[in-house]
Write a protein that holds these residues in place. Structure first.
Motif, short mmCIF file in Angstrom:
data_model
loop_
_atom_site.label_atom_id
_atom_site.label_comp_id
_atom_site.label_asym_id
_atom_site.label_seq_id
_atom_site.Cartn_x
_atom_site.Cartn_y
_atom_site.Cartn_z
N THR A 134 0.83 -1.22 0.00
CA THR A 134 0.00 0.00 0.00
C THR A 134 0.85 1.26 0.00
OG1 THR A 134 -1.72 -1.20 1.21
CG2 THR A 134 -1.84 1.21 1.22
N LEU A 135 1.98 1.22 0.70
CA LEU A 135 2.81 2.42 0.84
C LEU A 135 3.79 2.62 -0.32
CD1 LEU A 135 3.71 2.34 4.66
CD2 LEU A 135 2.06 3.81 3.50
N ARG A 136 3.89 1.64 -1.22
CA ARG A 136 4.88 1.72 -2.29
C ARG A 136 4.79 3.02 -3.10
NH1 ARG A 136 5.14 -3.65 -4.79
NH2 ARG A 136 6.51 -4.02 -3.02
N PRO A 137 3.58 3.53 -3.43
CA PRO A 137 3.52 4.78 -4.21
C PRO A 137 4.07 6.00 -3.47
CG PRO A 137 1.44 3.58 -4.32
CD PRO A 137 2.25 2.94 -3.25
N TYR A 138 4.13 5.92 -2.16
CA TYR A 138 4.56 7.09 -1.39
C TYR A 138 6.04 7.07 -1.03
CZ TYR A 138 -0.50 7.07 -0.62
OH TYR A 138 -1.86 7.04 -0.78
N ILE A 139 6.69 5.92 -1.19
CA ILE A 139 8.04 5.76 -0.68
C ILE A 139 9.05 6.62 -1.42
CG2 ILE A 139 9.92 4.12 -0.31
CD1 ILE A 139 7.49 3.90 1.60
N SER A 140 8.89 6.72 -2.71
CA SER A 140 9.88 7.48 -3.49
C SER A 140 9.92 8.95 -3.10
CB SER A 140 9.58 7.34 -4.98
OG SER A 140 8.30 7.87 -5.28
N GLN A 141 8.82 9.46 -2.55
CA GLN A 141 8.76 10.87 -2.16
C GLN A 141 9.23 11.10 -0.72
OE1 GLN A 141 4.81 12.59 -3.15
NE2 GLN A 141 4.35 10.59 -4.05
N ALA A 142 9.42 10.02 0.01
CA ALA A 142 9.64 10.15 1.45
C ALA A 142 11.12 10.31 1.77
CB ALA A 142 9.07 8.93 2.16
N LYS A 143 11.48 11.49 2.22
CA LYS A 143 12.85 11.76 2.65
C LYS A 143 12.95 11.90 4.17
CE LYS A 143 14.00 14.11 -1.68
NZ LYS A 143 14.45 15.40 -2.30
N LYS A 144 11.91 12.48 4.75
CA LYS A 144 11.89 12.69 6.20
C LYS A 144 10.66 11.99 6.75
CE LYS A 144 12.40 16.46 9.58
NZ LYS A 144 12.46 17.95 9.73
N VAL A 145 10.86 11.02 7.64
CA VAL A 145 9.77 10.18 8.13
C VAL A 145 9.73 10.25 9.65
CG1 VAL A 145 8.83 7.85 8.19
CG2 VAL A 145 10.02 8.66 6.14
N SER A 146 8.50 10.35 10.17
CA SER A 146 8.32 10.58 11.60
C SER A 146 7.58 9.42 12.24
CB SER A 146 7.52 11.87 11.81
OG SER A 146 7.45 12.19 13.18
N ILE A 147 7.92 9.13 13.51
CA ILE A 147 7.22 8.15 14.33
C ILE A 147 7.03 8.74 15.73
CG2 ILE A 147 8.03 6.08 13.12
CD1 ILE A 147 10.19 5.81 15.28
N GLU A 148 6.16 8.09 16.50
CA GLU A 148 5.98 8.47 17.91
C GLU A 148 7.03 7.73 18.75
OE1 GLU A 148 1.53 9.00 19.30
OE2 GLU A 148 1.73 7.24 18.03
N LYS A 149 8.14 8.35 19.01
CA LYS A 149 9.21 7.66 19.73
C LYS A 149 8.84 7.37 21.18
CE LYS A 149 13.12 9.12 16.88
NZ LYS A 149 14.45 9.78 16.85
N ASN A 150 7.87 8.10 21.72
CA ASN A 150 7.48 7.84 23.11
C ASN A 150 6.45 6.73 23.21
OD1 ASN A 150 5.13 9.07 22.23
ND2 ASN A 150 5.11 10.68 23.80
N PHE A 151 6.12 6.09 22.07
CA PHE A 151 5.14 5.00 22.11
C PHE A 151 5.56 3.77 21.31
CE2 PHE A 151 1.36 2.62 20.98
CZ PHE A 151 0.70 2.54 22.20
N VAL A 152 6.15 3.98 20.15
CA VAL A 152 6.42 2.86 19.24
C VAL A 152 7.34 1.84 19.91
CG1 VAL A 152 8.46 3.88 18.13
CG2 VAL A 152 7.00 2.30 16.85
N THR A 153 7.06 0.56 19.69
CA THR A 153 7.87 -0.50 20.26
C THR A 153 9.01 -0.87 19.31
OG1 THR A 153 6.56 -2.28 19.27
CG2 THR A 153 5.85 -1.44 21.42
N MET A 154 10.03 -1.52 19.87
CA MET A 154 11.12 -1.99 19.03
C MET A 154 10.60 -2.99 17.99
SD MET A 154 14.02 -0.59 19.49
CE MET A 154 15.01 -1.82 18.64
#
Length: 368
Positions: A89-109
């Motif tokens: 699903t995300l393949r069309p968006y990947i080529s445009q993605a240079k800066k990617v964000s996550i919730e570091k105070n929640f996301v698990t390893m």
């Protein structure tokens, strides 16, 4: 403008191309759809030049469609490999993605490893946590109204606790009666595990209620909160169950009460969280009990019972209008006694306004 749109604009200004949000509370805050996915993948992904993508268990799909607008959905069945499905699903968006964000105070390893595996060219360098905290910080009038309603049922729960007290009843039995009676009043759930702690057990600020029996002429600490349409309440009262109050019990209670009321009355826009903490802490220290006040003065509240900011020593965050937070000083003498008094407030130009209005009396009968 919706909160979700505000976040999208903020991230665009920060030149973030993709953002992965996995905290169910945050997803509910941004979309209006609340879910507890347990071990299943539940994620909101903000993608460039398109509607946000909500990844969710298939069993929640119909309810999510009814509860939200302006989203695209990626439902998944338990039998599917959701990560491979997401990669496609995300393949069309990947080529445009240079800066990617996550919730570091929640996301698990574990989640980060899955994302890194299916998106090997992406580096998750940006943390959206503080941006979301800032969005949640200042409550709207509608949010404050919901917090007030949650406060009403917390007051009711405290009244039920007082009505339930009797010689020899266990802490757990009091909790069971509180939550049973609230269910009959259509209160969907508590905002955290209810605490009823008697005498020495209350000396542990986050003690574990159990089969300890409550006896006459003991303090009973009642710390509880309820949920109302996605918003939390949180309050504590320490009730004296009896009629023969010792001088030490009365002294400790009145010190905590003075610290609570003084901090409440002096809270104002423009002061720092550290300054507010110091007001209460200095009073308790003045009476010689500073070493027994072992936690911060308070925390933010909203859709979860503990939110940003922390009302604590060393935190120079400036308090602002319509911020919502607790004031909860306490004294805890190990193996002997624990007293805490807590209310949550919203800050206005005229001071702190409470969400809860239970009495501050020592006599448990005054709460009935």
């Amino acid at each position: 403008m919706s909160t979700l749109h505000t976040l999208q604009q903020t991230l665009a200004h920060q030149q973030v191309d993709l953002c992965f949000i996995q905290n169910p509370s945050t997803i509910g805050y941004l979309t209006g759809f609340h879910s507890e996915p347990h071990e299943r993948v539940f994620m909101l992904i903000l993608v460039p030049n398109d509607k946000p993508l909500l990844v969710l268990p298939a069993l929640d799909y119909e309810l999510a469609k009814e509860s939200t607008t302006g989203l695209q959905f990626l439902p998944h069945f338990d039998s599917e490999n959701v990560w491979e499905k997401l990669a496609q699903t995300l393949r069309p968006y990947i080529s445009q993605a240079k800066k990617v964000s996550i919730e570091k105070n929640f996301v698990t390893m574990q989640t980060l490893e899955h994302l890194t595996r299916i998106l090997p060219t992406i580096q998750f360098t940006h943390d959206v946590s503080s941006t979301i905290e800032q969005l949640k910080l200042i409550k709207t009038p509608e949010e404050i109204t919901l917090l007030k309603e949650a406060g009403k049922t917390a007051d009711l729960a405290t009244k039920i606790a007082a009505q339930t007290l009797q010689e020899g009843i266990t802490e757990s039995a009091v909790i069971a009666e509180i939550e049973y009676q609230l269910k009959k009043q259509n209160v969907s759930k508590m905002s955290f595990d209810t605490m009823v702690l008697s005498q020495a057990n209350a000396a542990n600020p986050h003690g574990n209620p159990g089969l300890n029996k409550i006896h006459f002429n003991e303090f009973v600490l009642v710390d509880l909160g309820t949920m109302h349409q996605g918003y939390a309440s949180d309050m504590t009262r320490t009730l004296f169950f009896g009629d023969n109050l010792s001088s030490e019990q009365e002294k400790i209670y009145n010190i905590v009460l003075e610290a609570h009321h003084t901090a409440r009355d002096m809270a104002k826009i423009g002061m720092t969280a550290s300054e507010l903490d110091a007001i209460a802490r200095n009073i308790i220290t003045k009476y010689g009990y500073g070493d027994y006040f072992t936690h911060r003065l308070g925390h933010g509240i909203g859709q979860t019972v503990h939110e940003f900011p922390s009302i604590a020593s060393g935190n120079d965050f400036v308090l602002q209008e319509n911020m919502c937070f607790s004031i909860e000083p306490g004294i805890y003498i190990p193996g002997k006694i624990g007293v805490r008094i807590e209310d949550c407030f919203y800050l206005t130009p005229t001071g702190a306004q409470s969400f809860t209005f239970s009495p501050y009396s020592l006599n448990w009968k005054d709460y009935i």
